[in-house]
Design a protein around this motif. Structure first.
Motif, PDB file in Angstrom:
ATOM      1  N   ASP A  11       0.906  -1.145  -0.167  1.00 24.95           N
ATOM      2  CA  ASP A  11       0.110  -0.145   0.065  1.00 24.95           C
ATOM      3  C   ASP A  11       0.960   1.105   0.028  1.00 24.95           C
ATOM      4  O   ASP A  11       1.506   1.517   0.822  1.00 24.95           O
ATOM      5  CB  ASP A  11      -0.773  -0.111   1.189  1.00 24.95           C
ATOM      6  CG  ASP A  11      -1.892   1.069   1.588  1.00 24.95           C
ATOM      7  OD1 ASP A  11      -1.313   2.229   1.185  1.00 24.95           O
ATOM      8  OD2 ASP A  11      -3.147   0.799   1.907  1.00 24.95           O
ATOM      9  N   GLY A  44      -0.541   6.680  -1.731  1.00 19.05           N
ATOM     10  CA  GLY A  44      -1.455   7.382  -0.978  1.00 19.05           C
ATOM     11  C   GLY A  44      -1.768   8.855  -1.276  1.00 19.05           C
ATOM     12  O   GLY A  44      -2.230   9.443  -0.298  1.00 19.05           O
ATOM     13  N   ASN A  56      -4.193  12.138  -2.607  1.00 22.52           N
ATOM     14  CA  ASN A  56      -5.457  12.309  -2.158  1.00 22.52           C
ATOM     15  C   ASN A  56      -6.330  13.026  -3.283  1.00 22.52           C
ATOM     16  O   ASN A  56      -5.668  13.942  -3.996  1.00 22.52           O
ATOM     17  CB  ASN A  56      -5.491  13.088  -0.930  1.00 22.52           C
ATOM     18  CG  ASN A  56      -5.103  12.446   0.224  1.00 22.52           C
ATOM     19  OD1 ASN A  56      -5.389  11.601   0.698  1.00 22.52           O
ATOM     20  ND2 ASN A  56      -4.144  13.162   0.914  1.00 22.52           N
ATOM     21  N   HIS A  90       4.155  12.893  -0.499  1.00 21.94           N
ATOM     22  CA  HIS A  90       3.840  11.885  -1.294  1.00 21.94           C
ATOM     23  C   HIS A  90       4.958  11.263  -2.455  1.00 21.94           C
ATOM     24  O   HIS A  90       4.803  10.293  -3.001  1.00 21.94           O
ATOM     25  CB  HIS A  90       2.677  12.289  -2.482  1.00 21.94           C
ATOM     26  CG  HIS A  90       1.152  12.684  -1.407  1.00 21.94           C
ATOM     27  ND1 HIS A  90       0.742  13.757  -1.461  1.00 21.94           N
ATOM     28  CD2 HIS A  90       0.606  11.716  -0.607  1.00 21.94           C
ATOM     29  CE1 HIS A  90      -0.427  13.565  -0.635  1.00 21.94           C
ATOM     30  NE2 HIS A  90      -0.427  12.434  -0.209  1.00 21.94           N
ATOM     31  N   HIS A 125      -4.157   2.953  -2.782  1.00 22.04           N
ATOM     32  CA  HIS A 125      -5.105   3.651  -1.911  1.00 22.04           C
ATOM     33  C   HIS A 125      -5.266   4.910  -1.804  1.00 22.04           C
ATOM     34  O   HIS A 125      -4.963   5.854  -1.047  1.00 22.04           O
ATOM     35  CB  HIS A 125      -4.558   3.089  -0.211  1.00 22.04           C
ATOM     36  CG  HIS A 125      -5.607   3.023   0.543  1.00 22.04           C
ATOM     37  ND1 HIS A 125      -6.613   2.010   0.708  1.00 22.04           N
ATOM     38  CD2 HIS A 125      -6.014   3.808   1.609  1.00 22.04           C
ATOM     39  CE1 HIS A 125      -7.671   2.385   1.644  1.00 22.04           C
ATOM     40  NE2 HIS A 125      -7.091   3.420   2.112  1.00 22.04           N
ATOM     41  N   TYR A 150     -11.392   7.270   8.598  1.00 24.66           N
ATOM     42  CA  TYR A 150      -9.921   6.895   7.729  1.00 24.66           C
ATOM     43  C   TYR A 150      -9.699   5.604   8.333  1.00 24.66           C
ATOM     44  O   TYR A 150      -9.342   4.637   7.593  1.00 24.66           O
ATOM     45  CB  TYR A 150      -8.836   7.977   8.231  1.00 24.66           C
ATOM     46  CG  TYR A 150      -7.312   7.736   7.709  1.00 24.66           C
ATOM     47  CD1 TYR A 150      -7.221   7.383   6.305  1.00 24.66           C
ATOM     48  CD2 TYR A 150      -6.418   7.980   8.419  1.00 24.66           C
ATOM     49  CE1 TYR A 150      -5.819   7.235   5.635  1.00 24.66           C
ATOM     50  CE2 TYR A 150      -5.028   7.521   7.798  1.00 24.66           C
ATOM     51  CZ  TYR A 150      -4.946   7.328   6.539  1.00 24.66           C
ATOM     52  OH  TYR A 150      -3.817   7.579   6.057  1.00 24.66           O
ATOM     53  N   ASP A 184      -9.928   2.015   6.608  1.00 16.24           N
ATOM     54  CA  ASP A 184      -8.393   1.142   6.208  1.00 16.24           C
ATOM     55  C   ASP A 184      -8.885  -0.179   6.689  1.00 16.24           C
ATOM     56  O   ASP A 184      -8.340  -1.181   6.392  1.00 16.24           O
ATOM     57  CB  ASP A 184      -7.571   1.804   7.227  1.00 16.24           C
ATOM     58  CG  ASP A 184      -6.578   2.455   6.261  1.00 16.24           C
ATOM     59  OD1 ASP A 184      -6.145   1.970   5.390  1.00 16.24           O
ATOM     60  OD2 ASP A 184      -5.863   3.522   6.942  1.00 16.24           O
ATOM     61  N   TYR A 198       2.267  -1.144   4.806  1.00 20.79           N
ATOM     62  CA  TYR A 198       1.749   0.072   4.492  1.00 20.79           C
ATOM     63  C   TYR A 198       3.021   1.283   4.332  1.00 20.79           C
ATOM     64  O   TYR A 198       3.751   1.130   5.224  1.00 20.79           O
ATOM     65  CB  TYR A 198       0.931   0.685   5.352  1.00 20.79           C
ATOM     66  CG  TYR A 198      -0.302  -0.320   5.733  1.00 20.79           C
ATOM     67  CD1 TYR A 198      -0.348  -1.305   6.150  1.00 20.79           C
ATOM     68  CD2 TYR A 198      -1.585   0.354   4.940  1.00 20.79           C
ATOM     69  CE1 TYR A 198      -1.443  -2.302   6.276  1.00 20.79           C
ATOM     70  CE2 TYR A 198      -2.578  -0.345   5.251  1.00 20.79           C
ATOM     71  CZ  TYR A 198      -2.644  -1.618   5.731  1.00 20.79           C
ATOM     72  OH  TYR A 198      -3.980  -2.493   5.726  1.00 20.79           O
ATOM     73  N   VAL A 250       3.808   4.504   4.680  1.00 20.01           N
ATOM     74  CA  VAL A 250       2.960   5.653   5.022  1.00 20.01           C
ATOM     75  C   VAL A 250       3.882   6.352   5.839  1.00 20.01           C
ATOM     76  O   VAL A 250       4.651   5.742   6.776  1.00 20.01           O
ATOM     77  CB  VAL A 250       1.581   5.348   5.574  1.00 20.01           C
ATOM     78  CG1 VAL A 250       0.844   6.495   5.792  1.00 20.01           C
ATOM     79  CG2 VAL A 250       0.874   4.578   4.412  1.00 20.01           C
ATOM     80  N   GLN A 282       2.042   8.411  11.063  1.00 22.90           N
ATOM     81  CA  GLN A 282       0.715   7.938  11.285  1.00 22.90           C
ATOM     82  C   GLN A 282       0.806   6.458  12.003  1.00 22.90           C
ATOM     83  O   GLN A 282       0.012   5.708  12.024  1.00 22.90           O
ATOM     84  CB  GLN A 282       0.206   7.618   9.794  1.00 22.90           C
ATOM     85  CG  GLN A 282      -0.074   8.953   9.074  1.00 22.90           C
ATOM     86  CD  GLN A 282      -1.006   8.773   8.007  1.00 22.90           C
ATOM     87  OE1 GLN A 282      -1.534   7.495   7.565  1.00 22.90           O
ATOM     88  NE2 GLN A 282      -1.062   9.770   7.189  1.00 22.90           N
ATOM     89  N   PHE A 317      -1.861   3.502  12.675  1.00 17.32           N
ATOM     90  CA  PHE A 317      -1.680   1.914  12.058  1.00 17.32           C
ATOM     91  C   PHE A 317      -1.841   0.890  13.169  1.00 17.32           C
ATOM     92  O   PHE A 317      -2.115  -0.225  12.969  1.00 17.32           O
ATOM     93  CB  PHE A 317      -0.507   1.817  11.228  1.00 17.32           C
ATOM     94  CG  PHE A 317      -0.880   2.411   9.765  1.00 17.32           C
ATOM     95  CD1 PHE A 317      -1.809   1.895   9.125  1.00 17.32           C
ATOM     96  CD2 PHE A 317      -0.169   3.462   9.381  1.00 17.32           C
ATOM     97  CE1 PHE A 317      -2.039   2.271   7.823  1.00 17.32           C
ATOM     98  CE2 PHE A 317      -0.495   4.244   8.223  1.00 17.32           C
ATOM     99  CZ  PHE A 317      -1.381   3.358   7.092  1.00 17.32           C
TER     100      PHE A 317
HETATM  101  N1  ARG Z   1      -4.063   9.366   1.853  1.00 12.58           N
HETATM  102  C1  ARG Z   1      -3.243   9.349   3.197  1.00 12.58           C
HETATM  103  C2  ARG Z   1      -2.413  10.557   3.088  1.00 12.58           C
HETATM  104  O1  ARG Z   1      -2.048  11.549   2.263  1.00 12.58           O
HETATM  105  C3  ARG Z   1      -2.416   8.025   2.919  1.00 12.58           C
HETATM  106  C4  ARG Z   1      -2.862   6.770   2.888  1.00 12.58           C
HETATM  107  C5  ARG Z   1      -1.907   5.695   3.129  1.00 12.58           C
HETATM  108  N2  ARG Z   1      -2.521   4.381   3.025  1.00 12.58           N
HETATM  109  C6  ARG Z   1      -3.408   3.945   3.985  1.00 12.58           C
HETATM  110  N3  ARG Z   1      -4.013   2.611   3.807  1.00 12.58           N
HETATM  111  N4  ARG Z   1      -3.846   4.725   5.048  1.00 12.58           N
HETATM  112  O2  ARG Z   1      -1.909  10.890   4.347  1.00 12.58           O
END
Ligand code: ARG
Length: 589
Positions: free
Chosen positions: A119, A122, A124, A133, A159, A324, A328, A346, A348, A352, A356
């Motif tokens: 994943d 990410g 948006n 990103h 995702h 969120y 997930d 993940y 990310v 975060q 998770f």
């Molecule tokens: N869209 C989220 C961001 O910009 C990241 C997503 C990461 N993946 C997930 N499965 N939460 O912070």
């Protein structure tokens, strides 16, 4: 086939077992004192302790018992019982020939391939692609490629962030400006228009305005929450309008990704978990995991081992919208059902981590995915010279596009300075080389430190042709290719690897035999920086070899063709590692 250290470790483990000690003491590693040996085995001390024997004596017993004596040029005991090891040149030659003859360069595949899902990305919908990103794209792609190369069944899923409150805010913002659009007409029955009422640029200006408005205007904020709820509950007009946001955004994202040479197997988003949400929530309620708290539906994710407070995971807010974490969690259910995922990684932002932790706990304890391995491979931030997240000159957050542009401009400057002795570059070729150099610059710099550390963006340093940089690696690989091209033009073909006679040759052979060690370290730690390190060490060893051993002028034909084989092996190794890093090498530069 095994790496040199794996091979030696096996011999030492077998010996320790024979001597009645635990085989785990038999680990052999590359020496950090090349003057004393090529490898070292330091386990005799601990093994002696466990057997209540004298360490030097045990070390001697190990050397006496060790099989395959013919492969060692030197075995000696240092200090209280460290063993230093040097291999014979013949054995080094033979092992390197095996690596050379293996299309996988000595690397085995995993014994039991797993269904792995990475994943990453990410991005948006309707938001600008920012610096945050870039890292998941570059790191995620390298991790995905590493797992593919190991033999796992791997899927990459982007995702997309496409299901949160920002969608309702945008819908309301557009209603304010264009209330007559059919998406807002409850009586609308014919199909909705194919063309989007908004462009990417519109979205990028509308969204900040919408979110600012929501902060000031409570009626607007309430309407946006309602629109989010309606969208999440299949309001047809909102769904159609939202689909335009998604399509317009994906087109913009793909334009950036083309430059980064990244593609995803799946372009799924948070919204794709929608069909799984209600059944999941029902199940969590039924099984007693989800409960009401202050009007919201939450789930306890504490564990007796917790030292710090662990807040509950909020599944459904008071206004009925999901969050969120809920998407997930439902996405995990979807991935298990659709893809039979056994391991989800993940990639990310490390900030975060709490999110998770909560989601993984919920998935494991509720039975949504009790046996799926879930891992957050977090990454740090890209900082400016002040050590804080990188900002543009005007103080704004820098976008992903801007960083790529900076790398490309720097590379164009660098490439304008180089020339080619074989044949001058055409302007098109120079532009292509600059693009490769630019991407190698940013990708290598991003991957070179452990993903969890922050780094300071310094294009000047990242783009240099010397030092631990992407361009240096391109340059070294291209040099190997150019030697091979010149040799071919002179009708010279690579022959068998020859027995090394100099230290620069030995060093290169030793490095080429280390590939499986470095690969598996990167694989197990989901840490591409080990691949970067290895590529750099191979390149420097090759450059030293190239400076001392004048391949094209060598009079002894066996040596010359052997060195060509070694050059070709180095080229393949560097190309292999760079492929995993997703760095493309130009034909010449
Ligand atoms: N869209 C989220 C961001 O910009 C990241 C997503 C990461 N993946 C997930 N499965 N939460 O912070």
């Amino acid at each position: 086939m095994a790496s040199l250290t794996q091979y030696l470790t096996q011999l030492f483990q077998q010996t320790l077992t024979e001597l009645g000690a635990d085989p785990s003491y038999g680990q052999v590693i590359p020496s950090n004192r090349p003057d004393l040996g090529q490898f070292q085995a330091n386990g005799a001390l601990a093994a002696a302790k466990s057997l209540k024997r004298n360490p030097r004596e045990l070390a001697q017993a190990i050397l006496d018992t060790l099989p395959q004596k013919e492969i060692f040029a030197d075995l000696s005991i240092a200090g209280p019982g460290f063993i230093n090891i040097r291999l014979t040149d013949q054995f080094l030659r033979q092992q390197t020939q095996h690596v050379h003859d293996d299309i996988r360069l000595g690397l085995k595949k995993v014994a039991r391939p797993r269904n792995v899902l990475v994943d990453y990305g990410g991005y948006n919908v309707a938001k600008v692609l920012h610096a945050g990103h870039l890292r998941p794209t570059i790191i995620g792609e390298a991790i995905r490629r590493t797992f593919v190369h190991a033999g796992d069944h791997v899927l990459g899923d982007v995702h997309l962030g496409d299901w949160g409150l920002q969608m309702g805010q945008l819908i309301e913002e557009i209603r304010l400006r264009q209330p007559d659009l059919p998406y807002f007409d409850p009586g609308h029955t014919s199909p909705y228009p194919d063309d989007s009422p908004v462009t990417m640029d519109d979205l990028l200006t509308l969204y900040p305005q919408a979110s600012a408005r929501a902060k000031e205007d409570e009626a607007f904020a309430a309407a946006a929450r309602q629109a989010t709820y309606d969208l999440q509950h299949n309001h047809p007009g909102y769904r159609a309008l939202w689909q335009h946001f998604v399509n317009v955004s994906i087109r913009d994202i793909k334009r950036h990704l083309a430059l980064l040479e990244t593609e995803f197997d799946y372009w799924l988003g948070e919204s794709d978990a929608e069909p799984y949400l209600l059944p999941m929530i029902e199940q969590l309620k039924r099984d007693g995991f989800a409960y009401e708290s202050q009007g919201a539906l939450v789930m306890d994710v504490t564990d007796p081992s917790d030292k710090k407070e662990m807040p509950p995971l909020i599944l459904v807010k008071r206004d009925g919208a999901v969050l969120y974490g809920t998407t997930d969690l439902a996405t995990i259910a979807m991935r298990v059902e659709k893809f039979n995922s056994e391991f989800i990684i993940y990639v990310v932002d490390i900030r975060q981590a709490m999110h998770f932790k909560q989601v993984f706990r919920a998935a494991h304890k509720s039975g949504i995915a009790p046996h799926v391995e879930l891992e957050h491979a977090g990454f740090g931030t890209i900082n400016g010279p002040d050590g804080r997240p990188f900002k543009s000159r005007s103080g704004e957050n820098v976008t992903l596009g801007e960083i790529l542009q900076m790398a490309l401009e720097k590379a164009a400057e660098r490439v304008a300075e180089i020339d080619n002795e074989e044949a001058p570059y055409t302007p098109e070729e120079r532009a292509t080389i600059a693009r490769y150099v630019g991407m190698a610059t940013i990708k290598f710099a991003d991957l070179m430190n452990h993903r969890s550390s922050d780094y300071i963006l310094d294009m000047e340093r990242f783009s240099a042709f010397e030092g631990k940089t992407g361009p240096y690696l391109l340059y070294s690989t291209v040099r190997a290719k150019s030697i091979l091209r010149k040799a071919a033009a002179a009708n010279l073909t690579p022959g068998p690897i020859v027995t090394p006679t100099t230290d620069v040759e030995r060093e290169l052979l030793l490095k080429l035999g280390e590939w499986p060690d470095m690969f598996w370290q990167a694989y197990h730690e989901r840490a591409p920086n080990h691949l970067c390190e290895y590529a750099y060490l191979v390149a420097t060893a090759f450059n030293r070899f190239y400076r001392e051993c004048h391949i094209l002028r060598e009079p002894d034909p066996a040596r010359q063709t052997g060195w060509l084989a070694l050059t070709d092996l180095t080229r393949r190794m560097l190309e292999q590692v760079m492929t995993l890093l997703n760095i493309t090498i130009p034909e010449r530069m």
